[in-house]
Design a protein around this motif. Structure first.
Motif, mmCIF file in Angstrom:
data_model
loop_
_atom_site.group_PDB
_atom_site.id
_atom_site.type_symbol
_atom_site.label_atom_id
_atom_site.label_comp_id
_atom_site.label_asym_id
_atom_site.label_seq_id
_atom_site.Cartn_x
_atom_site.Cartn_y
_atom_site.Cartn_z
ATOM 1 N N GLU A 196 0.812 -1.213 0.000
ATOM 2 C CA GLU A 196 0.000 0.000 0.000
ATOM 3 C C GLU A 196 0.852 1.272 0.000
ATOM 4 N N PRO A 197 1.941 1.361 0.791
ATOM 5 C CA PRO A 197 2.825 2.528 0.651
ATOM 6 C C PRO A 197 3.504 2.595 -0.709
ATOM 7 N N VAL A 198 3.798 1.435 -1.303
ATOM 8 C CA VAL A 198 4.385 1.427 -2.645
ATOM 9 C C VAL A 198 3.411 2.037 -3.646
ATOM 10 N N LEU A 199 2.147 1.628 -3.577
ATOM 11 C CA LEU A 199 1.143 2.153 -4.493
ATOM 12 C C LEU A 199 0.942 3.651 -4.294
ATOM 13 N N LEU A 200 0.899 4.087 -3.033
ATOM 14 C CA LEU A 200 0.736 5.513 -2.748
ATOM 15 C C LEU A 200 1.902 6.314 -3.322
ATOM 16 N N SER A 201 3.122 5.796 -3.129
ATOM 17 C CA SER A 201 4.314 6.492 -3.625
ATOM 18 C C SER A 201 4.319 6.555 -5.145
ATOM 19 N N LEU A 202 4.001 5.425 -5.794
ATOM 20 C CA LEU A 202 3.976 5.407 -7.257
ATOM 21 C C LEU A 202 2.918 6.359 -7.803
ATOM 22 N N ARG A 203 1.778 6.434 -7.135
ATOM 23 C CA ARG A 203 0.733 7.357 -7.601
ATOM 24 C C ARG A 203 1.218 8.798 -7.527
ATOM 25 N N ARG A 204 1.873 9.155 -6.428
ATOM 26 C CA ARG A 204 2.355 10.527 -6.287
ATOM 27 C C ARG A 204 3.466 10.837 -7.274
ATOM 28 N N LEU A 205 4.338 9.870 -7.521
ATOM 29 C CA LEU A 205 5.380 10.074 -8.519
ATOM 30 C C LEU A 205 4.765 10.243 -9.909
ATOM 31 N N ALA A 206 3.738 9.441 -10.214
ATOM 32 C CA ALA A 206 3.071 9.558 -11.503
ATOM 33 C C ALA A 206 2.379 10.916 -11.636
ATOM 34 N N GLN A 207 1.771 11.396 -10.545
ATOM 35 C CA GLN A 207 1.153 12.719 -10.580
ATOM 36 C C GLN A 207 2.189 13.814 -10.832
ATOM 37 N N THR A 208 3.376 13.650 -10.235
ATOM 38 C CA THR A 208 4.451 14.615 -10.461
ATOM 39 C C THR A 208 4.833 14.660 -11.934
ATOM 40 N N GLU A 209 4.951 13.463 -12.538
ATOM 41 C CA GLU A 209 5.303 13.401 -13.947
ATOM 42 C C GLU A 209 4.214 14.017 -14.825
ATOM 43 N N GLU A 210 2.969 13.686 -14.543
ATOM 44 C CA GLU A 210 1.875 14.198 -15.366
ATOM 45 C C GLU A 210 1.705 15.713 -15.182
ATOM 46 N N SER A 211 1.879 16.176 -13.944
ATOM 47 C CA SER A 211 1.803 17.623 -13.698
ATOM 48 C C SER A 211 2.906 18.350 -14.440
ATOM 49 N N GLY A 212 4.120 17.785 -14.401
ATOM 50 C CA GLY A 212 5.227 18.389 -15.137
ATOM 51 C C GLY A 212 4.975 18.424 -16.633
ATOM 52 N N ARG A 213 4.384 17.363 -17.150
ATOM 53 C CA ARG A 213 4.104 17.308 -18.572
ATOM 54 C C ARG A 213 3.060 18.337 -18.980
ATOM 55 N N ARG A 214 2.061 18.525 -18.115
ATOM 56 C CA ARG A 214 0.950 19.407 -18.475
ATOM 57 C C ARG A 214 1.231 20.890 -18.170
ATOM 58 N N PHE A 215 1.847 21.132 -17.006
ATOM 59 C CA PHE A 215 1.871 22.504 -16.492
ATOM 60 C C PHE A 215 3.242 23.158 -16.431
ATOM 61 N N ALA A 216 4.308 22.384 -16.592
ATOM 62 C CA ALA A 216 5.643 22.983 -16.478
ATOM 63 C C ALA A 216 5.870 23.988 -17.616
ATOM 64 N N GLU A 217 6.445 25.140 -17.281
ATOM 65 C CA GLU A 217 6.708 26.160 -18.299
ATOM 66 C C GLU A 217 8.018 25.821 -19.023
#
Length: 213
Positions: free
Chosen positions: A192-213
Motif C-alpha cells: 500500500e505505501p508502494v502504491l501511494l508512492s507510485l501514484r504521487r510520482l506519476a502525478q508529479t510526472e503528469e503535472s510536469g508534462r501538463r503545467f511545467a513552463e
C-alpha cells in the motif's frame, strides 16, 4: 533445533517466542527433557506467519489467533482463509450512519460495484471492512465538496482490478495456505505505501508534462 537456534534462524527473540507459545500462536515443540524442547521447520514457517499478522498486519494477539485457526481449518476454502486474514487487518474510519453524506456514498459504492460486476463485493456489502472504508472516504469527499462522480470512481476501480490480478498471481506462487495467507497479509500492508508512492510520482510526472513552463 533448540529454542536458541529457532530464535537465531527466525530473528525472533526467545522471550517473544515463549510469549507466542504461551498464547498458543505457536505449537509446542517436542519435549526432550523436563526443561528442553526441540522445534522443526514447521515452527519457522509458523513464526513467519505470526510475525506477518502481528508485526506487519498490526493485529491484536486474540485476532491473530483466530486467523491462525482459520488458516488451519481445512474445511474452509482458500478464499475464506485469506479473506479472514485481510478482514482482520486495521482499516480506515467507519462511516457515520447518521450522516446523510454516508447514505449517498453507500448508494454510489453500490453503483460502482454493479458497474464493475463485482458480485462478491455486492453480496458482502456492509459486512466488508473495505466496503465501509470506501463509503466513509466517499462521504468525506461529498461533505467537503470535492469531485467524486461515479465515472471517475469506476476508472480507479478498473485500475484496482488490474492490481488485484497481479497481487493474486503473486500470492499463487506460494505453495501452502499458511504461506499464501502470510503473503496476502504482507503484500496488502507493505504494497500500500508502494502504491501511494507510485501514484504521487506519476502525478508529479503528469503535472510536469501538463503545467511545467
Amino acid at each position: 533445533m533448540r529454542l536458541a537456534e529457532l530464535s537465531e534462524r527466525s530473528g525472533v527473540p526467545t522471550a517473544t517466542i515463549k510469549y507466542y507459545l504461551r498464547e498458543r500462536l505457536l505449537p509446542p515443540g517436542e519435549r526432550i527433557t523436563a526443561t528442553t524442547s526441540e522445534y522443526g521447520e514447521e515452527h519457522l514457517r509458523r513464526l513467519r506467519l505470526v510475525r506477518s499478522l502481528i508485526q506487519v498486519g498490526r493485529m491484536p494477539v486474540a485476532t491473530a489467533r483466530e486467523v491462525l485457526e482459520a488458516a488451519e481449518d481445512e474445511s474452509l476454502s482458500q478464499n475464506t482463509r485469506m479473506g479472514a486474514a485481510v478482514w482482520a487487518l486495521p482499516h480506515g474510519p467507519e462511516p457515520d450512519e447518521d450522516d446523510p453524506h454516508a447514505a449517498r456514498a453507500r448508494e454510489q459504492v453500490d453503483t460502482v460495484l454493479r458497474r464493475m460486476d463485482w458480485s462478491h463485493g455486492q453480496e458482502l456489502g456492509d459486512t466488508s471492512p473495505a466496503y465501509r472504508m470506501l463509503v466513509a472516504a466517499i462521504a468525506s469527499l461529498d461533505r467537503l465538496g470535492y469531485p467524486h462522480d461515479t465515472e471517475h470512481l469506476v476508472v480507479h476501480a478498473r485500475l484496482a482490478g488490474e492490481l488485484a490480478v497481479a497481487d493474486l498471481d503473486l500470492v499463487e506462487t506460494y505453495d501452502t495456505p499458511p504461506e499464501r495467507i502470510e503473503a496476502v497479509v504482507a503484500l496488502t500492508v507493505l504494497y500500500e505505501p508502494v502504491l501511494l508512492s507510485l501514484r504521487r510520482l506519476a502525478q508529479t510526472e503528469e503535472s510536469g508534462r501538463r503545467f511545467a513552463e
